[in-house]
Design a protein around this motif. Sequence first.
Motif, PDB file in Angstrom:
ATOM      1  N   LEU A 145      24.312  43.028 -20.015  1.00  0.00           N
ATOM      2  CA  LEU A 145      23.547  41.870 -19.547  1.00  0.00           C
ATOM      3  C   LEU A 145      23.117  40.996 -20.716  1.00  0.00           C
ATOM      4  CD1 LEU A 145      22.114  40.453 -17.131  1.00  0.00           C
ATOM      5  CD2 LEU A 145      20.155  41.944 -17.580  1.00  0.00           C
ATOM      6  N   SER A 146      22.652  41.606 -21.781  1.00  0.00           N
ATOM      7  CA  SER A 146      22.223  40.855 -22.961  1.00  0.00           C
ATOM      8  C   SER A 146      23.396  40.128 -23.599  1.00  0.00           C
ATOM      9  CB  SER A 146      21.571  41.797 -23.975  1.00  0.00           C
ATOM     10  OG  SER A 146      20.451  42.465 -23.427  1.00  0.00           O
ATOM     11  N   HIS A 147      24.535  40.807 -23.670  1.00  0.00           N
ATOM     12  CA  HIS A 147      25.741  40.170 -24.214  1.00  0.00           C
ATOM     13  C   HIS A 147      26.132  38.952 -23.385  1.00  0.00           C
ATOM     14  CE1 HIS A 147      29.931  39.653 -25.534  1.00  0.00           C
ATOM     15  NE2 HIS A 147      30.209  39.568 -24.244  1.00  0.00           N
ATOM     16  N   ASN A 148      26.115  39.094 -22.060  1.00  0.00           N
ATOM     17  CA  ASN A 148      26.526  37.987 -21.196  1.00  0.00           C
ATOM     18  C   ASN A 148      25.609  36.784 -21.348  1.00  0.00           C
ATOM     19  OD1 ASN A 148      28.693  39.419 -20.200  1.00  0.00           O
ATOM     20  ND2 ASN A 148      27.652  40.092 -18.342  1.00  0.00           N
ATOM     21  N   ALA A 149      24.308  37.023 -21.453  1.00  0.00           N
ATOM     22  CA  ALA A 149      23.370  35.912 -21.642  1.00  0.00           C
ATOM     23  C   ALA A 149      23.662  35.192 -22.951  1.00  0.00           C
ATOM     24  CB  ALA A 149      21.932  36.429 -21.624  1.00  0.00           C
ATOM     25  N   ALA A 150      23.881  35.951 -24.012  1.00  0.00           N
ATOM     26  CA  ALA A 150      24.171  35.347 -25.311  1.00  0.00           C
ATOM     27  C   ALA A 150      25.487  34.579 -25.288  1.00  0.00           C
ATOM     28  CB  ALA A 150      24.206  36.429 -26.388  1.00  0.00           C
ATOM     29  N   GLU A 157      16.982  28.993 -24.482  1.00  0.00           N
ATOM     30  CA  GLU A 157      18.120  28.213 -23.989  1.00  0.00           C
ATOM     31  C   GLU A 157      18.222  28.190 -22.473  1.00  0.00           C
ATOM     32  OE1 GLU A 157      19.007  29.868 -28.072  1.00  0.00           O
ATOM     33  OE2 GLU A 157      18.207  30.650 -26.174  1.00  0.00           O
ATOM     34  N   PHE A 158      17.473  29.043 -21.794  1.00  0.00           N
ATOM     35  CA  PHE A 158      17.439  29.048 -20.334  1.00  0.00           C
ATOM     36  C   PHE A 158      16.145  28.391 -19.878  1.00  0.00           C
ATOM     37  CE2 PHE A 158      20.567  32.286 -21.138  1.00  0.00           C
ATOM     38  CZ  PHE A 158      21.421  32.260 -20.045  1.00  0.00           C
ATOM     39  N   ARG A 159      16.245  27.434 -18.946  1.00  0.00           N
ATOM     40  CA  ARG A 159      15.062  26.703 -18.504  1.00  0.00           C
ATOM     41  C   ARG A 159      15.134  26.444 -17.001  1.00  0.00           C
ATOM     42  NH1 ARG A 159      15.357  21.898 -23.084  1.00  0.00           N
ATOM     43  NH2 ARG A 159      15.682  23.282 -24.891  1.00  0.00           N
ATOM     44  N   GLY A 160      14.186  26.979 -16.271  1.00  0.00           N
ATOM     45  CA  GLY A 160      14.078  26.709 -14.846  1.00  0.00           C
ATOM     46  C   GLY A 160      15.057  27.493 -14.009  1.00  0.00           C
ATOM     47  N   VAL A 161      14.878  27.373 -12.691  1.00  0.00           N
ATOM     48  CA  VAL A 161      15.676  28.117 -11.723  1.00  0.00           C
ATOM     49  C   VAL A 161      16.275  27.156 -10.706  1.00  0.00           C
ATOM     50  CG1 VAL A 161      15.541  29.771  -9.799  1.00  0.00           C
ATOM     51  CG2 VAL A 161      14.401  30.281 -11.967  1.00  0.00           C
ATOM     52  N   LEU A 162      17.502  27.423 -10.294  1.00  0.00           N
ATOM     53  CA  LEU A 162      18.128  26.744  -9.163  1.00  0.00           C
ATOM     54  C   LEU A 162      18.103  27.721  -8.004  1.00  0.00           C
ATOM     55  CD1 LEU A 162      19.681  24.109  -8.310  1.00  0.00           C
ATOM     56  CD2 LEU A 162      21.771  25.451  -8.663  1.00  0.00           C
ATOM     57  N   VAL A 184      23.376  22.925 -24.537  1.00  0.00           N
ATOM     58  CA  VAL A 184      22.867  22.356 -23.288  1.00  0.00           C
ATOM     59  C   VAL A 184      22.059  23.445 -22.565  1.00  0.00           C
ATOM     60  CG1 VAL A 184      23.463  21.281 -21.087  1.00  0.00           C
ATOM     61  CG2 VAL A 184      24.851  20.817 -23.121  1.00  0.00           C
ATOM     62  N   PRO A 185      20.827  23.164 -22.146  1.00  0.00           N
ATOM     63  CA  PRO A 185      20.016  24.174 -21.467  1.00  0.00           C
ATOM     64  C   PRO A 185      20.689  24.677 -20.188  1.00  0.00           C
ATOM     65  CG  PRO A 185      18.667  22.303 -22.124  1.00  0.00           C
ATOM     66  CD  PRO A 185      20.092  21.900 -22.358  1.00  0.00           C
ATOM     67  N   ILE A 186      20.454  25.954 -19.876  1.00  0.00           N
ATOM     68  CA  ILE A 186      21.026  26.568 -18.688  1.00  0.00           C
ATOM     69  C   ILE A 186      19.913  26.842 -17.683  1.00  0.00           C
ATOM     70  CG2 ILE A 186      22.297  28.545 -17.771  1.00  0.00           C
ATOM     71  CD1 ILE A 186      23.484  28.934 -20.582  1.00  0.00           C
ATOM     72  N   ARG A 187      20.100  26.331 -16.471  1.00  0.00           N
ATOM     73  CA  ARG A 187      19.170  26.625 -15.371  1.00  0.00           C
ATOM     74  C   ARG A 187      19.719  27.834 -14.616  1.00  0.00           C
ATOM     75  NH1 ARG A 187      15.160  23.934 -12.543  1.00  0.00           N
ATOM     76  NH2 ARG A 187      15.487  22.039 -13.757  1.00  0.00           N
ATOM     77  N   VAL A 188      18.897  28.841 -14.417  1.00  0.00           N
ATOM     78  CA  VAL A 188      19.361  30.094 -13.815  1.00  0.00           C
ATOM     79  C   VAL A 188      19.593  29.911 -12.315  1.00  0.00           C
ATOM     80  CG1 VAL A 188      18.871  32.525 -13.427  1.00  0.00           C
ATOM     81  CG2 VAL A 188      18.057  31.414 -15.518  1.00  0.00           C
ATOM     82  N   ALA A 189      20.800  30.159 -11.868  1.00  0.00           N
ATOM     83  CA  ALA A 189      21.136  30.098 -10.441  1.00  0.00           C
ATOM     84  C   ALA A 189      20.702  31.398  -9.785  1.00  0.00           C
ATOM     85  CB  ALA A 189      22.629  29.864 -10.249  1.00  0.00           C
TER      86      ALA A 189
END
Length: 408
Positions: free
Chosen positions: A40-45, A77-82, A54-59
């Motif tokens: 999971l940590s690898h995938n986020a990185a 680098e992750f900001r907000g939720v969809l 570019v910021p990533i909004r978590v789906a």
Amino acid sequence: MKLLSTPATPWHTPEDYWQTLADATHALDAPYGVLSLEALSHNAADMIRRASGVPIRVASKSIRVREVMDAVLELDEFRGVLAYTLTEALWLAETIDDVVVGYPSVDRAAIAALGTSPALAERVTLMIDSVEHLDFVDSVLSPQHRETIRVCIDVDASFHSPLLGHVGAHRSPVRSAAQARTLASTVLDRAGFTLVGIMAYEAQIAGVGNRPPNKAAFGRLLDVMQTASAKELRERRGEIVASVSEIAELEFVNGGGTGSLESTAEDTSVTEIAAGSGLFGPHLFDNYSHFTPAPAAAFALAVDRKYSLDIATVHGGGWIASGEAGVDRMPQPTWPEGLKYVPREGAGEVQSPLTGPAAEQLEVGDRVWFRHTKAGELSEHLNEFAVVADGRIVDTVPTYRGEGKAFL
């Protein structure tokens, strides 16, 4: 739960990876789900790398585990939720201050709750693609009797191919800059609404792997289509954003998904990318040429009978993913290697017979590891995930279901 800053890559040796997960969870009764904290940590990185700043909004649809989303949102680098429903968004907004609902809502109770809460109205943004959506909100609560509602315009990002016809999701009727500007003007002229964003989700790139198994020619066709689609959308989305920005001050322009992080990041009109599936790494995302997610989420089922020497049956397994019905929507038997579904039976609600060379070695009580086709839908079948790191269970995190929530 906290993501690792320098995760190892144990999945590179499958026989060790799956055996380690099995050993760590041997005391659990199947069915159960596991999250590898390293994977999971690898995938986020890796998603951060691919998004190029570019910021990533978590789906949230692709996760449906609050503690995972909270852990990811701790990264800058992750900001907000969809979110995928308004009811879900209101629940998430109790602790998350930026939640965009990715689909229009006609949930009267949820709209009433949003409109009567100053705190929620500041944190939650509704999706619209027509005047009718504005009218519906007004029918629930008039502008004089509610908080101002934040709205985002959903723009059609599908590709109209001369060869293939319509390619992509059938979402918004708003396609051109003129249509978007007209709807934006309507929002600005209506009391009780404020326009804050534009969204355009390119499903035909983000959710379609360009290296489908045993279909090399089709993969080349997908390459051509996706390249042409990205170019067309970059131009059209840019025109839409420029036109709407002349009359409204937008807070965000959302696009993309796990499979299109690179191409969406190249679009200078986009300020954030929505993505989530890449965190769990389901097997649907094995079929891309430009990235390879780690299998962070998996589930184990127990062998409960041997029909014959070469057929072992696991209890359950019919956790079918959404989309066009087909074999590729079924969970993938992953470990032991060499297992496949019995033709004409497939993955069943209560039992799933498996055959292949590995089936001969399976005995009653053994575990078989599966990967779901898509990401968040797996959470609808489990109350919790066991989080494994360094060969042991380090945490247990509830899914939406485990918290008593079923939003859709």
